[in-house]
Write an enzyme that holds these catalytic residues in place. Sequence first.
Site, PDB file in Angstrom:
ATOM      1  N   TYR A  81       5.334 -42.349  10.290  1.00 24.43           N
ATOM      2  CA  TYR A  81       3.973 -42.892  10.220  1.00 24.43           C
ATOM      3  C   TYR A  81       3.480 -43.240  11.635  1.00 24.43           C
ATOM      4  O   TYR A  81       4.148 -42.934  12.625  1.00 24.43           O
ATOM      5  CB  TYR A  81       3.932 -44.109   9.288  1.00 24.43           C
ATOM      6  CG  TYR A  81       4.212 -43.727   7.843  1.00 24.43           C
ATOM      7  CD1 TYR A  81       3.332 -42.892   7.145  1.00 24.43           C
ATOM      8  CD2 TYR A  81       5.364 -44.158   7.190  1.00 24.43           C
ATOM      9  CE1 TYR A  81       3.595 -42.521   5.833  1.00 24.43           C
ATOM     10  CE2 TYR A  81       5.631 -43.785   5.878  1.00 24.43           C
ATOM     11  CZ  TYR A  81       4.743 -42.971   5.199  1.00 24.43           C
ATOM     12  OH  TYR A  81       4.998 -42.597   3.909  1.00 24.43           O
ATOM     13  N   HIS A 140       9.792 -43.553   9.641  1.00 21.08           N
ATOM     14  CA  HIS A 140       9.494 -42.547   8.607  1.00 21.08           C
ATOM     15  C   HIS A 140       8.358 -41.589   8.952  1.00 21.08           C
ATOM     16  O   HIS A 140       7.774 -40.970   8.069  1.00 21.08           O
ATOM     17  CB  HIS A 140       9.208 -43.235   7.258  1.00 21.08           C
ATOM     18  CG  HIS A 140      10.299 -44.163   6.816  1.00 21.08           C
ATOM     19  ND1 HIS A 140      10.163 -45.079   5.801  1.00 21.08           N
ATOM     20  CD2 HIS A 140      11.564 -44.331   7.273  1.00 21.08           C
ATOM     21  CE1 HIS A 140      11.294 -45.772   5.650  1.00 21.08           C
ATOM     22  NE2 HIS A 140      12.163 -45.330   6.545  1.00 21.08           N
ATOM     23  N   HIS A 170       5.762 -51.433  10.372  1.00 23.71           N
ATOM     24  CA  HIS A 170       6.353 -50.177   9.883  1.00 23.71           C
ATOM     25  C   HIS A 170       6.328 -49.168  11.030  1.00 23.71           C
ATOM     26  O   HIS A 170       5.320 -48.528  11.286  1.00 23.71           O
ATOM     27  CB  HIS A 170       5.563 -49.661   8.674  1.00 23.71           C
ATOM     28  CG  HIS A 170       6.316 -48.635   7.875  1.00 23.71           C
ATOM     29  ND1 HIS A 170       7.352 -47.900   8.396  1.00 23.71           N
ATOM     30  CD2 HIS A 170       6.176 -48.234   6.582  1.00 23.71           C
ATOM     31  CE1 HIS A 170       7.819 -47.087   7.458  1.00 23.71           C
ATOM     32  NE2 HIS A 170       7.131 -47.277   6.348  1.00 23.71           N
TER      33      HIS A 170
END
Length: 267
Positions: A182, A180, A177
Amino acid sequence: MMLTAQAASAAAPLFAPFSSAKFSLPSRVVMAPMTRSFAISGVPAIAAPEYYARRARADVGLVISEATLVGRPSAGNEPDVPRFWGEDALAAWQPVVTAVNATGSAFWPQLWHVGAVRNPMVKWTPPAPPESPSGVVKPGREYGVAMTEADIEATIDAFAQAAAQARRLGAGGVELHGAHGYLIDQFFWAGTNQRTDRWGGATLAERSRFAVETIRAVRAAVGASFPICIRLSQWKQQEFAARLAMTPDEMLAWLRPLIDAGVDVFQ
Ligand SMILES: Cc1cc2nc3c(=O)[nH]c(=O)nc-3n(C[C@H](O)[C@H](O)[C@H](O)COP(=O)(O)O)c2cc1C
């Protein structure tokens, strides 16, 4: 789902098998990673295998899991978000992987560290402060601590360990990931990466070092043939107008080192 004959014909290519050098899928329908918040103290719930297998049976060729936390004490602040480390959580992931594999579709867990962005709705506090490149959620908003060199190395290792476990359990690949706003994205973005050491810098190429080193470590842990995907986004939840690459050339300059480090797929 009932489709008109015209819609069914237009959608037919989606349901054709996909094959590449490293992986094959029975269809081109991919389920996006979606946090579900049904884990119990980080352990996937007993209903998880059937939840994922049901999607796979319904023509999803590649199931990407809800985001799952890597082995750092402050990787996330939600106990109902699953971990991808620890015997208890890994034992609960095994039937998920087995159930999806049994359908002929692929299962790739998404590996996650939230960095300085914690869910403000959740009251549970992890046993360590939020950690991020510079201890800021966004420019001007301090939160948690800036990671030390040792923190960074341990975090890279945590991603690699989780990826190795995914492979051991029989997953078909992994997704990092990197989007976004993070942790990985916090290193990419100048608004959250104000470091002056080798993990920061004025250019996106310099701020990509954390992603590059993480991908390299994951690649070393899983071997040459295991697919690695990274999710990227221009926008950050802290700043929707943020842009990392302004032109196609800048985009290519951002992505190329990630490919060279070992990425096969971008989401
Ligand atoms: C409830 C919910 C949970 C989500 N959790 C994640 C997640 O864990 N990881 C992730 O990368 N994206 C997550 N997303 C974003 C989705 O993967 C997806 O990008 C989003 O729903 C928009 O769909 P689109 O990308 O097709 O426009 C989540 C979205 C929703 C609605």
